[in-house]
Enzyme design. Structure first.
Site, short mmCIF file in Angstrom:
data_model
loop_
_atom_site.label_atom_id
_atom_site.label_comp_id
_atom_site.label_asym_id
_atom_site.label_seq_id
_atom_site.Cartn_x
_atom_site.Cartn_y
_atom_site.Cartn_z
N CYS A 45 65.94 -15.71 47.98
CA CYS A 45 65.01 -14.40 48.07
C CYS A 45 63.63 -14.65 46.92
O CYS A 45 62.69 -14.13 47.21
CB CYS A 45 65.71 -13.25 47.73
SG CYS A 45 66.74 -12.72 49.23
N THR A 46 64.29 -15.39 45.96
CA THR A 46 63.45 -15.61 44.81
C THR A 46 62.35 -16.85 45.40
O THR A 46 61.26 -16.65 45.33
CB THR A 46 64.15 -16.27 43.62
OG1 THR A 46 65.08 -15.23 43.00
CG2 THR A 46 63.07 -16.67 42.53
#
Length: 158
Positions: A45-46
């Protein structure tokens, strides 16, 4: 219920970072990318958020707003946005209203256990508020570039 390409996306309002509320109808006249990710501050997600962040000038040039959505609380979303220097809003969808609207809550398996979670998905909405394109079961590498190319192509048609 899944949204169909060409269908008007039902309006929604949801709490977002920066003490704001995102309301879809307020964004009419701009294209909107809404991407759903499983959990703030996790590696995939980062990376995905960073890929969108690094292309914001190009999204802006294509009259396209980017919004990230997960079930994390607002504090987690604020921390994630600040730490990663994201230049777009993150929605906190704890009650799963936006997730349900886009049908992204799916049965997932992790370590042999089944649980309901967000299927990484992205939606491109045209400036009239209609669903132009969708990506489900997204793999992060190359995804932001693909979404940007679709947003640019849609912008050129209008």
């Amino acid at each position: 219920m899944s949204l169909a390409i060409g269908q008007v996306v039902p309006d929604f309002s949801a709490p977002a970072t920066g003490d704001t509320t995102v309301t879809l109808s307020a964004l009419k006249g701009q294209q909107v990318v809404i991407y759903f990710y499983p959990k703030a501050s996790t590696p995939g997600c980062t990376t995905e958020g960073g890929d969108f962040r690094d292309r914001m000038a190009a999204f802006d040039a294509a009259n396209t707003v980017v919004i990230g959505v997960s079930r994390d609380g607002l504090r987690a979303q604020e921390n994630f946005k600040a730490k990663q220097d994201f230049n777009f809003a993150l929605i906190s969808d704890k009650d799963e209203a936006v997730c349900t609207l886009f049908d992204v809550i799916k049965l997932k398996k992790m370590y042999g256990k089944e649980h309901l979670g967000i299927e990484r998905s992205t939606f491109l909405i045209d400036k009239e508020g209609k669903l132009a394109q969708q990506w489900r079961g997204v793999k992060v590498p190359g995804h932001a570039e693909e979404v940007l190319a679709a947003a640019q192509a849609l912008h050129q048609q209008s």
